[in-house]
Design a protein around this motif. Structure first.
Motif, PDB file in Angstrom:
ATOM      1  N   ARG A   4     -42.527   0.990  32.185  1.00  0.00           N
ATOM      2  CA  ARG A   4     -41.964   1.999  32.638  1.00  0.00           C
ATOM      3  C   ARG A   4     -42.768   2.514  34.016  1.00  0.00           C
ATOM      4  NH1 ARG A   4     -37.617   4.893  31.119  1.00  0.00           N
ATOM      5  NH2 ARG A   4     -38.278   6.682  32.167  1.00  0.00           N
ATOM      6  N   ILE A   5     -44.054   2.484  33.713  1.00  0.00           N
ATOM      7  CA  ILE A   5     -44.940   2.725  34.716  1.00  0.00           C
ATOM      8  C   ILE A   5     -45.086   1.904  35.724  1.00  0.00           C
ATOM      9  CG2 ILE A   5     -47.577   3.190  35.147  1.00  0.00           C
ATOM     10  CD1 ILE A   5     -47.713   4.630  32.477  1.00  0.00           C
ATOM     11  N   TYR A  34     -42.776   7.686  35.309  1.00  0.00           N
ATOM     12  CA  TYR A  34     -44.055   8.016  34.779  1.00  0.00           C
ATOM     13  C   TYR A  34     -43.678   8.898  33.562  1.00  0.00           C
ATOM     14  CZ  TYR A  34     -46.257   6.192  38.997  1.00  0.00           C
ATOM     15  OH  TYR A  34     -46.911   5.233  39.904  1.00  0.00           O
ATOM     16  N   ASP A  35     -42.671   9.258  33.268  1.00  0.00           N
ATOM     17  CA  ASP A  35     -41.980   9.865  32.196  1.00  0.00           C
ATOM     18  C   ASP A  35     -42.321   9.510  30.779  1.00  0.00           C
ATOM     19  OD1 ASP A  35     -40.128   8.563  33.034  1.00  0.00           O
ATOM     20  OD2 ASP A  35     -38.545   9.684  32.317  1.00  0.00           O
ATOM     21  N   VAL A  36     -43.516   9.214  30.378  1.00  0.00           N
ATOM     22  CA  VAL A  36     -43.958   8.501  29.066  1.00  0.00           C
ATOM     23  C   VAL A  36     -43.818   9.467  27.820  1.00  0.00           C
ATOM     24  CG1 VAL A  36     -45.789   7.278  28.027  1.00  0.00           C
ATOM     25  CG2 VAL A  36     -45.206   6.874  30.273  1.00  0.00           C
ATOM     26  N   LYS A  93     -51.098   7.905  27.689  1.00  0.00           N
ATOM     27  CA  LYS A  93     -50.652   9.018  28.155  1.00  0.00           C
ATOM     28  C   LYS A  93     -51.517   9.880  29.240  1.00  0.00           C
ATOM     29  CE  LYS A  93     -48.301  11.643  25.254  1.00  0.00           C
ATOM     30  NZ  LYS A  93     -47.856  12.586  24.274  1.00  0.00           N
ATOM     31  N   ALA A 108     -51.127   7.802  32.268  1.00  0.00           N
ATOM     32  CA  ALA A 108     -49.900   8.116  33.055  1.00  0.00           C
ATOM     33  C   ALA A 108     -49.736   9.345  33.818  1.00  0.00           C
ATOM     34  CB  ALA A 108     -48.568   7.821  31.532  1.00  0.00           C
ATOM     35  N   GLN A 109     -50.265  10.473  33.058  1.00  0.00           N
ATOM     36  CA  GLN A 109     -50.118  11.555  33.740  1.00  0.00           C
ATOM     37  C   GLN A 109     -50.955  11.659  34.956  1.00  0.00           C
ATOM     38  OE1 GLN A 109     -51.203  14.471  30.836  1.00  0.00           O
ATOM     39  NE2 GLN A 109     -49.686  14.147  29.502  1.00  0.00           N
ATOM     40  N   LEU A 163     -51.679   9.056  36.750  1.00  0.00           N
ATOM     41  CA  LEU A 163     -51.082   8.154  37.704  1.00  0.00           C
ATOM     42  C   LEU A 163     -49.929   8.963  38.381  1.00  0.00           C
ATOM     43  CD1 LEU A 163     -51.010   4.512  36.045  1.00  0.00           C
ATOM     44  CD2 LEU A 163     -52.180   5.155  38.047  1.00  0.00           C
ATOM     45  N   GLU A 164     -49.288   9.649  37.841  1.00  0.00           N
ATOM     46  CA  GLU A 164     -48.360  10.469  38.348  1.00  0.00           C
ATOM     47  C   GLU A 164     -48.779  11.257  39.237  1.00  0.00           C
ATOM     48  OE1 GLU A 164     -44.367  12.962  36.692  1.00  0.00           O
ATOM     49  OE2 GLU A 164     -45.851  12.588  35.390  1.00  0.00           O
ATOM     50  N   GLU A 222     -49.856   9.458  42.416  1.00  0.00           N
ATOM     51  CA  GLU A 222     -48.673   9.235  43.052  1.00  0.00           C
ATOM     52  C   GLU A 222     -48.299  10.388  43.958  1.00  0.00           C
ATOM     53  OE1 GLU A 222     -45.921   6.724  44.896  1.00  0.00           O
ATOM     54  OE2 GLU A 222     -47.714   6.503  43.638  1.00  0.00           O
TER      55      GLU A 222
END
Length: 476
Positions: A213-214, A219-221, A240, A243-244, A246-247, A250
């Motif tokens: 997904r990422i 990025y809503d993991v 997690k 991912a946060q 990276l979000e 971005e």
């Protein structure tokens, strides 16, 4: 160029097949060892029973001879019948009674003379009570157990119990039970392995799906951290957080693109408009000169922003050298602060330096140190809205010098404090009030660490905000 992709299997299948193979090999080894042990134990037990039977027959023969009570014809049937009941044996052993010359005088087999074809006289004279013989036709092994018939005037003969090795080692029920146990253990072990492997690989598969997904820009993991394994929890928690981050990166990237475009476009537009007005004689005389002065200032700001961006990229690529020298830290701090304050030309800004009068030698690049101090002083000025008081405190530990720059402006919000050293990050208030690219603090921190020191936020409250620089003390 075409490269053939290696064939891959799922993690669950990969480990369960290997665990199962290891289990099968282990159980096979256990089965083989157990069969050999059962065979050996059965052989030993049966040979011991044959010894006991030979001794018992020998004792009865001695009593029979002494009492003249019937001889072997009366003894054999009872002994063989009792032994067959105890062993649950289908075949009775061959029994021989031989005299002191080795001649068979009684046997329960049709051809008693066959014993002389493989039992030599040396066996009767030896101390061995059990001996293994190899017969050639058909080839097979037999065991012979002997027990002497002794009377007062010497040995009168021997009792021989003869039985093939195949019959002595023959067991069925034990092998069946062993096989059932091995199969049961195999199924139970494979089931446990499959269950545990599936439980272990399930969160890993979730992380793999989240990674895809990422990769797709989502990025809503949503990963559950309710796992008992510490390593798995750390993996999911770190993923997690990644991912946060990276979000957020971005979002910062998109914001940076818009921000840099705006920050660079604003002075360019302003300069273009001012120069166009002068060119078209919209303004003349002193007003035109003022427009040109403004254009020069805007150009200077534009150069500074581009210079910050280039310096940061160059330093990140380790293209800017650090020249470490030994200096008196207090002299550097006083000189840099004085020059900065003089350049501001603002009486509403005041400062003081709290330090001991003794000199403190540090290993530092003076030019890079000036960049760090200037950036912290500029940030303090912006935070206080061009007026206020700045306090600089110098202290030392065993190995480091600590320089703390404190302003009495409004605090940095708790939500923004973890991100102030991230490149291109600017707080909500600063974003709209102060021009810049958000590189000052991360660049200053990189410079401090390049000099074996550090830069960090000491505290931020309603009483003020403090940043601390650490530098290594000079050692002889």
């Amino acid at each position: 160029m075409y490269t053939q992709q290696a064939k891959r299997s799922s993690l669950l299948r990969y480990w369960t097949t290997r665990y199962a193979l290891t289990l099968v090999i282990g159980l096979a080894i256990i089965l083989i060892v157990s069969v050999l042990w059962i065979r050996h134990s059965t052989l030993e037990n049966n040979l011991n029973l044959n010894k006991y039977m030979a001794e018992e027959i020998a004792d009865r023969m001695e009593n029979s001879i002494a009492n003249d009570s019937g001889g072997p014809l009366k003894i054999f049937p009872n002994i063989l019948e009792d032994r067959s009941k105890i062993l649950n044996s289908k075949k009775e052993p061959s029994l021989y009674i031989v005299n002191e010359n080795g001649k068979v005088i009684f046997s329960n087999v049709r051809s008693p003379g066959v014993i002389n074809s493989f039992v030599s006289s040396s066996f009767f004279s030896s101390k061995d009570t059990v001996k293994k013989f190899r017969l050639d036709s058909p080839p097979y092994d037999i065991y012979v157990v002997k027990s002497a018939i002794e009377m007062e005037n010497g040995e009168k003969g021997w009792v021989l119990v003869v039985q093939p090795e195949k019959e002595l080692t023959e067991v069925h029920q034990e092998y069946s039970l062993l096989l059932i146990m091995i199969i049961s253990l195999g199924l139970l072990g494979w089931g446990a392995i499959y269950f545990l492997s599936r439980k272990l690989t399930s969160p890993i598969q979730d992380v793999s799906k989240a990674a895809k997904r990422i990769e797709a820009g989502l990025y809503d993991v949503n990963l559950s951290e309710n796992v008992p394994q510490q390593e798995m929890y750390e993996l999911i928690h770190s993923f997690k957080e990644m991912a946060q981050k990276l979000e957020r990166l971005e979002s910062l990237r998109a914001e940076l693109l818009a921000g840099v475009t705006h920050e660079l476009k604003t002075p360019v537009t302003s300069i273009s408009g001012l120069l166009q007005a002068v060119k078209d004689d919209v303004v003349t005389g002193e007003e035109a000169k003022e427009f040109l002065d403004i254009s020069v200032k805007e150009t200077s700001k534009l150069q500074n922003m581009i210079g910050d961006l280039l310096d940061f990229n160059a330093f990140t690529a380790q293209a800017i050298p650090i020249n470490i020298e030994t200096h008196d830290a207090l002299d550097l701090v006083k000189e840099i602060t004085y020059q900065w304050h003089l350049a501001q030309g603002n009486e509403a800004l005041s400062y003081d330096i709290n330090a001991t009068n003794k000199s403190i030698l540090v290993d530092v690049d003076p030019m890079r140190f000036q960049q760090i101090m200037t950036n912290l002083l500029n940030n303090a000025k912006h935070a206080m809205k061009e007026s206020g008081h700045i306090t600089i405190e110098c202290s030392e530990s065993l190995t480091q010098l600590l320089i703390t720059v404190t302003n009495n402006g409004p605090p940095i919000s708790e939500e923004e404090q973890p991100f102030i050293f991230d490149r291109f990050f600017r707080g909500e208030k600063k974003k709209y009030e102060v021009r810049g690219l958000g590189l000052g603090l991360p660049f200053s921190q990189m410079l401090a660490r390049a000099m074996n020191g550090d830069l960090f936020l000491q505290s931020s409250s309603n009483e003020g905000t403090s940043f601390t620089i650490t530098l290594p003390l000079h050692t002889d």
